[in-house]
Design a protein around this motif. Structure first.
Motif, PDB file in Angstrom:
ATOM      1  N   ALA A 136      86.021  49.288  75.510  1.00  0.00           N
ATOM      2  CA  ALA A 136      86.305  48.383  74.396  1.00  0.00           C
ATOM      3  C   ALA A 136      87.632  48.758  73.757  1.00  0.00           C
ATOM      4  O   ALA A 136      87.986  49.937  73.672  1.00  0.00           O
ATOM      5  N   LYS A 137      88.351  47.735  73.320  1.00  0.00           N
ATOM      6  CA  LYS A 137      89.611  47.912  72.596  1.00  0.00           C
ATOM      7  C   LYS A 137      89.515  47.088  71.316  1.00  0.00           C
ATOM      8  O   LYS A 137      89.241  45.892  71.357  1.00  0.00           O
ATOM      9  N   ASN A 138      89.706  47.751  70.173  1.00  0.00           N
ATOM     10  CA  ASN A 138      89.556  47.091  68.868  1.00  0.00           C
ATOM     11  C   ASN A 138      88.185  46.428  68.731  1.00  0.00           C
ATOM     12  O   ASN A 138      88.053  45.356  68.129  1.00  0.00           O
ATOM     13  N   GLY A 139      87.170  47.062  69.328  1.00  0.00           N
ATOM     14  CA  GLY A 139      85.810  46.544  69.243  1.00  0.00           C
ATOM     15  C   GLY A 139      85.504  45.445  70.242  1.00  0.00           C
ATOM     16  O   GLY A 139      84.345  45.036  70.386  1.00  0.00           O
ATOM     17  N   LYS A 140      86.523  44.944  70.938  1.00  0.00           N
ATOM     18  CA  LYS A 140      86.330  43.874  71.921  1.00  0.00           C
ATOM     19  C   LYS A 140      86.109  44.485  73.297  1.00  0.00           C
ATOM     20  O   LYS A 140      86.871  45.343  73.747  1.00  0.00           O
ATOM     21  N   ILE A 141      85.060  44.043  73.983  1.00  0.00           N
ATOM     22  CA  ILE A 141      84.723  44.602  75.290  1.00  0.00           C
ATOM     23  C   ILE A 141      85.687  44.092  76.360  1.00  0.00           C
ATOM     24  O   ILE A 141      85.837  42.883  76.562  1.00  0.00           O
ATOM     25  N   LEU A 142      86.354  45.034  77.048  1.00  0.00           N
ATOM     26  CA  LEU A 142      87.272  44.715  78.138  1.00  0.00           C
ATOM     27  C   LEU A 142      86.590  44.814  79.493  1.00  0.00           C
ATOM     28  O   LEU A 142      86.996  44.154  80.451  1.00  0.00           O
ATOM     29  N   TYR A 143      85.570  45.680  79.558  1.00  0.00           N
ATOM     30  CA  TYR A 143      84.916  45.954  80.845  1.00  0.00           C
ATOM     31  C   TYR A 143      83.494  46.408  80.567  1.00  0.00           C
ATOM     32  O   TYR A 143      83.272  47.223  79.675  1.00  0.00           O
ATOM     33  N   ARG A 144      82.545  45.895  81.329  1.00  0.00           N
ATOM     34  CA  ARG A 144      81.128  46.259  81.154  1.00  0.00           C
ATOM     35  C   ARG A 144      80.401  45.964  82.455  1.00  0.00           C
ATOM     36  O   ARG A 144      80.139  44.817  82.777  1.00  0.00           O
ATOM     37  N   LYS A 145      80.091  47.021  83.227  1.00  0.00           N
ATOM     38  CA  LYS A 145      79.476  46.810  84.540  1.00  0.00           C
ATOM     39  C   LYS A 145      78.453  47.892  84.868  1.00  0.00           C
ATOM     40  O   LYS A 145      78.556  49.030  84.403  1.00  0.00           O
ATOM     41  N   ALA A 146      77.505  47.500  85.720  1.00  0.00           N
ATOM     42  CA  ALA A 146      76.469  48.423  86.198  1.00  0.00           C
ATOM     43  C   ALA A 146      76.640  48.657  87.694  1.00  0.00           C
ATOM     44  O   ALA A 146      77.096  47.770  88.426  1.00  0.00           O
ATOM     45  N   PHE A 147      76.261  49.850  88.138  1.00  0.00           N
ATOM     46  CA  PHE A 147      76.392  50.236  89.544  1.00  0.00           C
ATOM     47  C   PHE A 147      75.100  50.900  90.024  1.00  0.00           C
ATOM     48  O   PHE A 147      74.465  51.646  89.270  1.00  0.00           O
ATOM     49  N   GLY A 148      74.732  50.672  91.274  1.00  0.00           N
ATOM     50  CA  GLY A 148      73.598  51.367  91.873  1.00  0.00           C
ATOM     51  C   GLY A 148      72.249  50.888  91.400  1.00  0.00           C
ATOM     52  O   GLY A 148      72.076  49.765  90.936  1.00  0.00           O
ATOM     53  N   LYS A 149      71.263  51.799  91.496  1.00  0.00           N
ATOM     54  CA  LYS A 149      69.870  51.479  91.197  1.00  0.00           C
ATOM     55  C   LYS A 149      69.397  52.132  89.893  1.00  0.00           C
ATOM     56  O   LYS A 149      69.704  53.290  89.618  1.00  0.00           O
ATOM     57  N   ALA A 150      68.627  51.380  89.121  1.00  0.00           N
ATOM     58  CA  ALA A 150      67.996  51.922  87.920  1.00  0.00           C
ATOM     59  C   ALA A 150      66.694  52.630  88.285  1.00  0.00           C
ATOM     60  O   ALA A 150      66.260  53.553  87.593  1.00  0.00           O
ATOM     61  N   ASN A 151      66.064  52.187  89.368  1.00  0.00           N
ATOM     62  CA  ASN A 151      64.819  52.802  89.839  1.00  0.00           C
ATOM     63  C   ASN A 151      64.765  52.670  91.355  1.00  0.00           C
ATOM     64  O   ASN A 151      64.761  51.553  91.889  1.00  0.00           O
ATOM     65  N   LEU A 152      64.742  53.800  92.040  1.00  0.00           N
ATOM     66  CA  LEU A 152      64.743  53.797  93.501  1.00  0.00           C
ATOM     67  C   LEU A 152      63.402  53.348  94.073  1.00  0.00           C
ATOM     68  O   LEU A 152      63.360  52.588  95.040  1.00  0.00           O
ATOM     69  N   GLU A 153      62.321  53.811  93.470  1.00  0.00           N
ATOM     70  CA  GLU A 153      60.985  53.515  94.010  1.00  0.00           C
ATOM     71  C   GLU A 153      60.652  52.030  93.931  1.00  0.00           C
ATOM     72  O   GLU A 153      59.999  51.483  94.819  1.00  0.00           O
ATOM     73  N   LEU A 154      61.102  51.391  92.871  1.00  0.00           N
ATOM     74  CA  LEU A 154      60.827  49.959  92.688  1.00  0.00           C
ATOM     75  C   LEU A 154      61.987  49.093  93.173  1.00  0.00           C
ATOM     76  O   LEU A 154      61.912  47.865  93.085  1.00  0.00           O
ATOM     77  N   ASP A 155      63.052  49.737  93.676  1.00  0.00           N
ATOM     78  CA  ASP A 155      64.229  49.036  94.186  1.00  0.00           C
ATOM     79  C   ASP A 155      64.813  48.091  93.128  1.00  0.00           C
ATOM     80  O   ASP A 155      65.093  46.909  93.395  1.00  0.00           O
ATOM     81  N   VAL A 156      65.005  48.626  91.922  1.00  0.00           N
ATOM     82  CA  VAL A 156      65.542  47.835  90.805  1.00  0.00           C
ATOM     83  C   VAL A 156      67.027  48.126  90.640  1.00  0.00           C
ATOM     84  O   VAL A 156      67.422  49.284  90.470  1.00  0.00           O
ATOM     85  N   ASN A 157      67.828  47.079  90.702  1.00  0.00           N
ATOM     86  CA  ASN A 157      69.266  47.239  90.500  1.00  0.00           C
ATOM     87  C   ASN A 157      69.579  47.609  89.054  1.00  0.00           C
ATOM     88  O   ASN A 157      68.886  47.183  88.131  1.00  0.00           O
TER      89      ASN A 157
END
Length: 362
Positions: free
Chosen positions: A54-75
């Motif tokens: 974020a720059k001056n409170g404004k979001i410039l970039y916001r991304k997720a990568f990989g798995k949140a849970n391997l057993e349930l195969d949740v992105n």
């Protein structure tokens, strides 16, 4: 009439040209950050992480990568909740300053005022605990830690666990990063406020700032969007080691999201929780007994990126790593959260800050 139309066309062309240039600039920036993060977090089938800029409170970039849970195969999604480890110390330090602002304690108070039988408690101050200059033994370096790691420990019992250990040095003699000091601070917060640390942080910080997806960690509670934590072994990934969160306590037991951490950063900058004088105490460098300055305030490392002062702190707890960097002069905030202690966001987060600085200067 023709001249007016021509001027209108030229204005529109200039507008669209600037818009396209800005969009192209944004895409180039996004590709650079994607490439940087992918070196460590690029495998879509492994635990991953979330990054926000974020720059001056404004979001410039916001991304997720990989798995949140391997057993349930949740992105992984950008809304995922992570344990933030030692970034908890920021909240503990601000809680202490809030209590000072209310006139309920002073950072120069000796800790004997709150724990009467603490060894050398007349010489160790709250300031020493906040700045990692107390000299008390860090409980994470004690071999006997495994005997309590899964026990439910009351704050007083947790302090008793390490308080009689030989000290490493005299108070104020040197800086040595120390988790025990922040556990004692949590005990003091409870002693002074008459509330639990968990409730104090929830009511006075999370609720006040609107951090609706931040929590005192628990493996029992149902926490929506929880990212599960992992370790990497020779044969692949395993679930994180289970510990009692009453052990790291106020030194490392909070959970949050990248969006909530941005709210936290903005609240600090807008003096929502602390007045300017108290806020300044958190973000200034202090000196040892010999007059030597060290690069830690209250809950933040005070370093530099490209020669410009920043405030930063990371965290590491079983199954998770975190890192946040804030550059005050440019109002740039970068936060990275990982759900495997095999993937560190530390250098990536600092490098994202450098790239963002370069973007700002163009």
């Amino acid at each position: 009439m023709i001249i007016k139309k021509l001027i209108t066309v030229l204005i529109l062309l200039a507008f669209f040209s600037n818009t396209m240039s800005a969009q192209q600039h944004s895409k180039t920036y996004e590709k650079k950050i994607d490439s940087l993060i992918s070196t460590e977090f690029g495998n879509i089938n492994e635990p991953g992480g979330v990054f926000l800029v974020a720059k001056n409170g404004k979001i410039l970039y916001r991304k997720a990568f990989g798995k949140a849970n391997l057993e349930l195969d949740v992105n992984m999604s950008p809304e995922q909740v992570f344990q933030i480890g030692s970034m908890t110390k920021q909240f503990t330090a601000v809680a202490i300053l809030m209590l000072e602002q209310q006139g309920k304690l002073n950072v120069n108070d000796p800790i004997s005022k709150y724990s009467k039988d603490y060894p050398n408690g007349d010489q160790i101050t709250i300031h020493h605990l906040l700045t990692h200059t107390s000299g008390i033994k860090d409980f994470t370096k004690m071999k006997s830690l495994s005997t309590i790691a899964q026990k439910e420990m009351k704050p007083e019992a947790m302090v008793d666990f390490f308080k009689n250990e030989p000290v490493d040095f005299s108070p104020g003699e040197k800086f040595d990063y120390n988790n025990s000091g922040y556990v004692v601070l949590g005990y003091i917060i409870e002693f002074v406020s008459g509330d639990t640390y968990e409730n104090f942080i929830q009511k006075n910080i999370f609720d006040k700032v609107g951090m609706s997806h931040s929590y005192y960690a628990s493996d029992r509670k149902i926490i929506p969007k929880r990212a599960y934590g992992y370790h990497k072994k020779e044969n692949g990934f395993v679930n994180k080691t289970v510990i009692s969160f009453s052990v790291p306590f106020s030194s490392g037991s909070l959970m949050s999201t990248v969006d909530d951490m941005l709210k936290w950063q903005q609240a600090l900058g807008q003096n929502i929780l602390l007045n300017p004088a108290e806020t300044q105490k958190a973000f200034q460098k202090y000196k040892l007994n010999n007059g030597e300055e060290f690069t830690y305030g209250y809950g933040w490392h005070l370093k530099e990126i490209n020669g410009i002062p920043d405030r930063e702190h990371g965290g590491s707890v079983f199954g998770f790593k975190s890192m946040g960097v804030y550059i005050p002069v440019e109002d740039i905030y970068v936060i990275g959260l990982s759900n495997c202690d095999c993937h560190s966001p530390t250098e990536i987060t600092r490098n994202i800050a450098k790239i963002t600085q370069a973007l700002v200067k163009k």
